[in-house]
Each structure stands twice: as structure tokens, then as C-alpha cells.
Design an enzyme around this catalytic site. Structure first.
Site, PDB file in Angstrom:
ATOM      1  CB  SER A 109      -0.932  -0.038   1.419  1.00 53.19           C
ATOM      2  OG  SER A 109      -0.510   0.302   1.968  1.00 53.19           O
ATOM      3  CE  LYS A 110      -1.319   7.026  -2.738  1.00 52.88           C
ATOM      4  NZ  LYS A 110      -2.040   8.367  -3.551  1.00 52.88           N
ATOM      5  NE  ARG A 111      -2.383   4.059   5.668  1.00 47.88           N
ATOM      6  CZ  ARG A 111      -3.962   2.802   6.155  1.00 47.88           C
ATOM      7  NH1 ARG A 111      -5.093   3.005   5.431  1.00 47.88           N
ATOM      8  NH2 ARG A 111      -3.672   1.390   6.735  1.00 47.88           N
TER       9      ARG A 111
END
Ligand code: GLU
Length: 484
Positions: A252-254
Site C-alpha cells: 500500500s501507498k500508505r
């Protein structure tokens, strides 16, 4: 027949690791088979256009050594290779399908569709376009076209029976046709949808193997209907499982583990990343783990792609990275590590070359370096409990004695080189009758504030310089006297 593979990203401004792996497998397979690797930019969705996003694709692939044989900037016989530059190609093909009865004009407005969707949902059904406009006569269609009414062109998908195909990774697949929808091929603005352009381009570009993410598995029957309607040969499909962080989570980007740039910024080497990424979803059939790009080309085989999700294990990547760093030529390491030293040691005038020698075998990821060396810039706070070490036979009381002994020895050294520090201190220890560990262990803690450091007491004393070494020694001695 020449193998022609393609990587067809919709540029978002970032290169997702899953996408990078797709590119890699396409590249490896084309090279392995002596074929061509084609780069095509799929930017038909102009609303999602991101400035500079295609450069991110080019730079990442080039950086990683995946050179494309045909593509937007290098040209080729099947161009243009950017879909927005091909926009006039698609409508005539869609019209051909209309003539064949495989597609049809649809004039339903957004309001009408919304109404029917709401009604379907109220009945607890999933809305699927209801072929409303398929019932228009030829004359009615022509009249609407002549009146300039906006339209889309839809696929006329069968509603019964099933569509099957064979996938290299997933085997024989079949999909009931009543799940297929009459997808839009040409939008109201005259632009093709991604689904349509993709098929037309793969055919016109002579793509033999379509290798892409498994999220396209269920759309593929619709693509096959298009191939069949045109009478075109269907390519080999090779759908790749998703790259996951663990069994439940996607990258994930996060969490900062989704994009190529995240890893490069953290200080992973692209060679290590590519090597490991190749193994997430593919195996060479033996226990080899280290591969250069050329070795990957030699070893690659689409029959060895896994159909279970690829788990991207961060610890394993870090292990690969550490191995690659260890094997780097020293000067290259020095060049790469210097900016990380600079983050915490700038202006300290330290011998970076010597520090790099000590750090190379200890570096797993470059972004961990500043934390490991910052004690050279500033003495960390530490607890005198650190001086307790059974094996070295030291404790705070022993340490006071040792530091009292070694301090004048260090003060007396004029040539502050590692050898001289070593020889002088060792001679003094021998003369004192103390054990090496009982002096060197406390000395290292006294000048570093840590019980684990790159290098031992001599190396650290040398790196700190005479003044700083003695200053730290005084502070630590003081601290011990007050507490012991
Ligand atoms: N443009 C599509 C994407 O970025 C590629 C799909 C395909 O390879 O067919 O997901």
C-alpha cells in the site's frame, strides 16, 4: 513466430511494484525467446492524466535495465505507441463491429441509465445494461445519428452459454455469459474505452503474449468476443497474481511499500529489488537465488509462474539488499553511502572512507545508516548499566579503573592513527595486567555511548579524533565516578 510482449501501463505518476514485476516478466520472456518487448502508454482516460507520469515509466524501466524494442520514444513499425496519439484508429473498428452485429449504438442518456440502475437496485439486482438500444431499427439509429444525438458504441455480449479460454498461469477458465455486460467500446466523446483500445492495439501491434495483472482475468472473455467478431487470432494469456505484503494485505501507498520510488528513496538497490521481485511469483526450478538481469533472461520460463499470490517479504528483500551491498565494489559503496553519512555527520570532518569500510558489511538498507553512525556526531545519553558485561568481566567499578588507566595513555599519543592507538593501548593493557576486554569494552562504551558499534574502541577513537575522544572519556569517567 516471433514472440512480442508488451507492457501497457496507464501512467499514474508512480511505478507500483506489481506493475514493475509485470514489466519485468514481459521483458524477460521477450528476451528469452529472442522476441520483442514493446512499451505502450495507455492514456485514453484523459481525466486521470498526470503531468510527467510517462517519464516516470520511462525512467524506471531504463533505470532497471528493461530496454524496450519499440515504444513511444524509440518508435517502431507499429506506432504510435501512445494511445491518445492513436485516437482516430478505433472508431472505424467499432463501426465494423456494428455492421457485423457484434456491437451497437446506444443513445441512452445518463439520466435514463441512472433511473434504470436505481430501479434495478431497488429490486435487489445488480444493474447491467439492458440492451435497450439494441432494439432500435437501422432507420431509427440513422435518424438519431443524423440528428446529432450523443451516443456510445456497446459490445453486444451473449446472454447465455459460456466463454472459455486457456491461461498459461490459471489453466482452463470458463465464465457464464450472463455475467458479461455490454461494455462501452467508444465513449460519447468519440474516444475508445481502455477495454476496446487494448484489444485493437494488441492486435495491430502483433502482440503474441498478453501478460498482465489477474484483475483482467474476468474481462478477458469480453476481449475474446471482440477478437472473434473481427476474426483475429487470440493471443496467449498470462495473468499474474497480485503482489501482496502478506496473505491479507496488498502493498500500500500508505505504508510506503507500494512504489518503486519508495524503495529507492529508502536506500534499496535496484539490482536487489529486481532480483527479489523476479522471485515473487516465479521460481527458477532450482535453489538459485541470485540473478543478474542477463541470468534472469536465461532462466526465465512462463511455465514456472506461480498461481498463488506472490508474497513480497520485506525482510527477504532486506536480506537480498544487504547481500548486494556487501558485494558492491568499495568505491561504489562509498559514493552511495556518503550522502547518508552527510545527513548526520556533515561538518564533522570524519574519515568517511574508513567509516565506509567499517559500515559496508553492516549496511542492510541505506536509510538505516544515519542512525548507526550518528553517535559519531553526538555522544548519546546512556545508562551506566551498559558497563555490566559478564563475558568481558566488567561492571561500572571495573570500568572506572580501566578508564583511569587508559586516559593518560591516550593523552600521550601524538600520531593519532589507528595503528598507533591500537599498539599503544594494547601495550599499556599488557603492562597493567588487566584483561583486554575489561579495558576495551568500557573504553568503547565510554566514547560511543553504545554497546554495539561499527568497529571497536580503536576504530572509533580514530574516527572521533583525539580531542573528541578525550572529551568523551572525561564525561564518561565523571559519570561513572558519580554513580559507581
Ligand atoms: N493499462 C492497463 C493497466 O495499467 C494494462 C492492462 C493490460 O496490460 O492489458 O492496468
Amino acid at each position: 513466430m516471433e514472440v512480442r510482449t508488451r507492457f501497457a501501463p496507464s501512467p499514474t505518476g508512480f511505478m507500483h511494484l506489481g506493475g514493475l514485476r509485470t514489466a519485468l516478466y514481459n521483458y524477460l520472456y521477450a528476451k528469452k525467446m529472442g522476441g520483442k518487448f514493446i512499451l505502450r502508454i495507455e492514456d485514453t482516460d484523459q481525466e486521470r492524466f498526470v503531468e510527467g507520469a510517462t517519464e516516470v515509466v520511462y525512467n524506471t524501466l531504463r533505470d532497471c535495465g528493461m530496454v524496450w524494442d519499440e515504444g513511444p520514444d524509440v518508435g517502431g513499425d507499429y506506432g504510435p505507441y501512445v494511445q491518445s496519439d492513436r485516437k482516430d484508429i478505433y472508431l472505424p473498428y467499432a463501426r465494423q463491429l456494428v455492421e457485423k452485429g457484434a456491437a451497437y449504438y446506444c443513445f441512452c442518456t445518463k439520466e435514463e441509465l441512472d433511473e434504470r440502475r436505481a430501479a434495478a437496485e431497488a429490486r435487489g439486482e445488480v444493474f447491467k445494461y439492458d440492451k435497450h438500444c439494441l432494439n432500435l431499427t437501422k432507420e431509427e439509429v440513422q435518424a438519431k445519428l443524423d440528428a446529432g444525438l450523443p451516443y456510445v458504441i456497446r459490445l453486444n455480449a451473449p446472454t447465455s452459454g459460456e466463454t472459455t479460454y486457456d491461461d498459461v498461469v490459471f489453466g482452463h477458465l470458463s465464465f457464464p455469459n450472463d455475467t458479461l455486460d455490454d461494455m462501452v467500446l467508444i465513449k460519447a466523446d468519440g474516444m475508445p474505452t481502455y477495454n476496446f483500445a487494448n484489444v485493437i492495439d494488441d492486435h495491430l501491434m502483433g502482440i503474441t503474449h498478453v501478460m498482465r495483472g489477474m484483475e483482467y482475468l474476468s474481462s478477458t472473455p469480453k476481449y475474446n468476443l471482440l477478437y472473434e467478431a473481427f476474426g483475429w487470432e487470440i493471443p496467449q494469456y498470462v495473468h499474474l497474481t497480485t503482489v501482496m505484503r502478506d496473505a491479507q494485505h496488498k502493498l500500500s501507498k500508505r505504508d510506503g511499500d507500494a512504489y518503486y520510488s519508495d524503495f529507492i528513496e529508502k536506500g534499496y538497490l535496484k539490482e536487489a529489488l529486481i532480483n527479489y521481485l523476479a522471485l515473487v511469483g516465479w521460481n527458477p526450478g532450482d535453489d538459485r537465488e541470485f540473478f543478474t538481469m542477463d541470468e534472469l533472461v536465461q532462466a526465465f520460463d512462463i511455465k514456472r509462474l506461480n498461481n498463488a499470490p506472490g508474497i513480497f517479504d520485506m525482510d527477504k528483500l532486506t536480506w537480498f539488499n544487504a547481500e548486494y551491498i556487501r558485494k558492491m565494489p568499495f568505491d561504489e559503496y562509498l559514493k552511495m553511502v556518503t550522502p547518508w553519512f552527510e545527513q548526520v555527520l556533515s561538518g564533522k570532518n570524519l574519515d568517511y572512507r574508513r567509516l565506509a569500510e567499517l559500515m559496508q558489511s553492516r549496511t542492510e538498507v541505506f536509510n538505516r545508516v544515519p542512525d548507526m553512525v550518528k553517535f559519531l556526531a553526538e555522544m548519546p545519553e546512556y545508562d551506566i548499566g551498559l558497563y555490566n558485561n559478564k563475558k568481558m568481566k566488567t561492571n561500572p567499578e571495573v570500568a572506572v579503573e580501566s578508564l583511569r588507566m587508559v586516559k593518560p595513555v591516550l593523552e600521550g599519543i601524538e600520531d593519532w592513527s589507528e595503528n598507533v592507538i591500537h599498539d599503544t593501548v594494547m601495550a599499556a593493557i599488557a603492562e597493567s595486567g588487566k584483561k583486554n576486554g575489561a579495558v576495551l569494552w568500557p573504553l568503547r562504551i565510554a566514547i560511543s555511548g553504545l554497546n554495539s558499534t561499527p568497529g571497536g574502541a580503536f576504530e572509533i577513537a580514530y574516527l572521533l579524533g583525539k580531542d573528541e575522544t578525550l572529551r568523551r572519556l572525561d564525561v564518561s569517567y565523571e559519570k561513572l565516578c558519580n554513580n559507581a
